[in-house]
Scaffold this active site. Structure first.
Site, mmCIF file in Angstrom:
data_model
loop_
_atom_site.group_PDB
_atom_site.id
_atom_site.type_symbol
_atom_site.label_atom_id
_atom_site.label_comp_id
_atom_site.label_asym_id
_atom_site.label_seq_id
_atom_site.Cartn_x
_atom_site.Cartn_y
_atom_site.Cartn_z
ATOM 1 N N LEU A 41 -58.419 32.774 -62.722
ATOM 2 C CA LEU A 41 -57.298 33.061 -63.600
ATOM 3 C C LEU A 41 -56.491 31.818 -63.952
ATOM 4 C CD1 LEU A 41 -56.020 36.317 -61.879
ATOM 5 C CD2 LEU A 41 -57.478 36.128 -63.884
ATOM 6 N N GLY A 42 -56.436 30.851 -63.061
ATOM 7 C CA GLY A 42 -55.651 29.662 -63.327
ATOM 8 C C GLY A 42 -55.491 28.840 -62.067
ATOM 9 N N GLY A 45 -50.259 23.545 -58.514
ATOM 10 C CA GLY A 45 -50.216 22.500 -57.509
ATOM 11 C C GLY A 45 -50.596 22.972 -56.116
ATOM 12 N N MET A 46 -50.449 24.272 -55.861
ATOM 13 C CA MET A 46 -50.699 24.769 -54.513
ATOM 14 C C MET A 46 -52.085 25.371 -54.330
ATOM 15 S SD MET A 46 -47.186 26.439 -53.182
ATOM 16 C CE MET A 46 -48.027 26.711 -51.640
ATOM 17 N N GLY A 47 -52.717 25.781 -55.401
ATOM 18 C CA GLY A 47 -54.019 26.400 -55.229
ATOM 19 C C GLY A 47 -54.586 26.937 -56.516
ATOM 20 N N LYS A 63 -54.465 33.802 -54.599
ATOM 21 C CA LYS A 63 -54.248 32.358 -54.670
ATOM 22 C C LYS A 63 -54.878 31.739 -53.434
ATOM 23 C CE LYS A 63 -51.013 30.028 -56.608
ATOM 24 N NZ LYS A 63 -49.720 29.474 -57.053
ATOM 25 N N ASP A 157 -39.003 28.049 -60.179
ATOM 26 C CA ASP A 157 -39.972 27.652 -61.207
ATOM 27 C C ASP A 157 -40.050 28.723 -62.290
ATOM 28 O OD1 ASP A 157 -41.713 25.955 -62.452
ATOM 29 O OD2 ASP A 157 -43.463 26.573 -61.301
#
Length: 541
Positions: A41-42, A45-47, A63, A157
């Site tokens: 899906l995308g 920065g974290m995963g 994620k 965010d």
């Protein structure tokens, strides 16, 4: 410090008919935590975020965390603590965490999956939001932030790519886990945790994030939704960041009604931004039609845990009949009874306005009572038919609202309502019958009390009329009768002068009908005489 490349911003909604709209995907058959990863899906920065599903369960967004995020036991313990905090967030406006395994061979966090377009893509395809749609969007997004803040967490965010559009309703995603992301091993890589143009200026000055920081990001996102462009412009990241620091935003083209609130929330000083409670009160007054001056509030100093990035969501059901929990402690979706109330909940009015509403409703009840004394059988028949039609209208409007929540407003909605009218007319019959039987039971009870008190016929009819009106207003299923009527009463009661004129007119009508009943007597059409006239009840001769 440099910013993350634009391609690293996660976009988890639908695109080009494929989940997430991204090329490539996980290796076939890859399983994480019992979830088979079906599509990519995308990533952020974290995963990397995947669409995952366990056999027989609803899909979720998984994620999979990067190795440098959870590289040792200390980082995993920190992740476990953050997930424990985030699982307490419950709101229909956010994508809750439904599963996580910080200690697994492949650490992951799973959230509900929402297969909608991101706000960024929605605006690009459908255009910017205006009027009531923009007010609804802003209020729902503020509601989502309230839910996040209520458990001591910051989002940090908020931006168009982290808001998914479920019809007209925004769903906030990618909240949490900032303490993990703030680990020095991540910041050493040169990533700036946030998106230029949606970061609060105090963060750029090296200060800690607060609830006011999320409010600044909320305002920038609302401005994007209303203008179709970022309020701090485009260009090199450093130029955008410099404009954010200086507070040099451009709100040209934003809805005039929303402009003062967004300007106040974008103030460079955190202490000058209104808190979420005042923002939501202001938006409620805007829906009510009497926007107030945006207050300048005191600093927001409540201690809140700073968190930022996480995963993504699934689509919240909107039909209670088909709502199924997809994971533990995930609340069901709900649907309001009346379409306009479902999309724009009735704002909490002030005490004086509520009093005006009550007086106007009581005036209408007086008219019904007077008509009952004048022509009981005809009045009851008309009220029953009116209740049936109002309930049918409410059901039809609710069905339209359900569809719009899923796929937005369409040009053929009105045609669909007309074609489905027979179905809603028949569907509303059982509820109407129940309401009528309840009201007739109340009528019988009041009539017996009048008989016991030996009241005159006119007085008894007045008492029975009061009972019948109250039962039809508050009986079982009567909320579908009240909702359409409130759409007429509430706007009139909003301002004193129209309310006063309407109240005088209604009371004058009630007085005239009462005098007509006294002077001409009661008309028992279609009968020739009152009920039980052969029994010769005391006082009814």
């Amino acid at each position: 410090m440099t910013t993350a490349p634009r391609s690293a911003e996660p976009h988890y909604g639908r695109s080009n008919g494929r989940p997430g709209g991204h090329q490539g995907g996980p290796p076939p058959g890859l399983v994480v935590g019992g979830y088979e990863l079906r599509a990519r899906l995308g990533e952020g920065g974290m995963g990397v975020v995947h669409l995952g599903q366990r056999p027989g369960e609803q899909p979720v967004a998984i994620k999979v965390l990067r190795p440098h995020i959870v590289g040792d036991d200390e980082a995993r313990q920190r992740l476990a603590r953050e997930v424990n905090s985030l699982t307490r967030i419950r709101s229909r406006r956010i994508a809750e965490i439904v599963d996580a395994d910080p200690w697994g061979e492949i650490p992951f966090v799973a959230t509900r999956y929402v297969p909608g377009l991101s706000l960024h893509d929605h605006v690009q395809q459908e255009g910017s939001l205006t009027g009531a749609d923009l007010t609804w969007f802003a209020d729902c997004l503020a509601e989502a932030l309230e839910a996040v803040h209520s458990v001591g967490v910051l989002h940090r965010d908020v931006k168009p790519s982290n808001v998914l559009m479920e019809g007209r309703t925004p769903i906030l995603i990618d909240f949490g886990l900032a303490r993990v992301a703030d680990d020095s091993r991540l910041t050493m890589t040169g990533w700036l945790l946030g998106t230029p143009g949606y970061l609060a200026p105090e963060i750029l000055h090296g200060e800690d994030a607060t609830a006011a920081s999320d409010i600044h990001s909320w305002a920038a996102t609302v401005a994007y939704a209303g203008m179709g462009r970022a309020p701090f412009g485009r260009g090199p990241s450093m130029a955008i960041l410099d404009r954010v620091r200086r507070g040099e935003h451009d709100l040209t083209g934003l809805d005039a009604a929303m402009l003062p609130l967004v300007e106040e929330a974008l103030h460079p000083r955190p202490s000058a931004r209104p808190p979420l409670t005042e923002i939501r009160e202001w938006l409620a007054s805007l829906r009510e039609g009497s926007p107030r001056v945006v207050p300048t509030s005191a600093p927001i100093t409540a201690p809140i845990l700073v968190t930022s990035r996480v995963t993504h969501p699934f689509m919240e059901p909107t039909d209670p009949a088909t709502t199924v929990p997809i994971a533990r402690d995930v609340p069901d979706g709900t649907t309001e009874a009346f379409a306009t109330a479902a999309e724009h909940p009735r704002p909490q009015a002030g005490r004086s306005e509520r009093l005006r509403r009550s007086v106007l409703v009581l005036g209408g009840a007086a008219v019904v009572t007077a008509v009952v004394t004048l022509a009981p059988y005809v009045t009851v028949t008309v009220c029953v038919i009116a209740a049936w039609l109002l309930r049918s209208t409410s059901m039809a409007a609710s069905a339209v609202s359900n569809r719009r929540r899923v796929r937005g407003a369409k040009w053929y909605d009105s045609v669909q309502v007309l074609l489905s009218a027979p179905w809603h007319l028949s569907r509303s019959i059982p509820g109407t019958v129940l309401l009528v039987l309840w009201s007739l039971g109340v009528v019988v009870a009041f009539a017996l009390c009048c008989f016991a008190a030996s009241l005159s016929l006119q007085a008894s009819l007045a008492v029975v009329g009061i009972g019948f009106t109250a039962a039809m207003w508050w009986g079982p299923g009567a909320e579908r009768v009240r909702a359409p009527l409130h759409r007429v009463v509430d706007p009139v009661a909003r301002k004193p002068v129209p309310w006063l004129l309407a109240t005088l007119l209604v009371l004058a009508g009630a007085a005239f009908l009462h005098e007509a009943a006294v002077s001409t007597g009661t008309d028992w059409t279609p009968e020739d005489r009152p009920p039980f006239s052969d029994v010769r009840l005391p006082g009814w001769l």
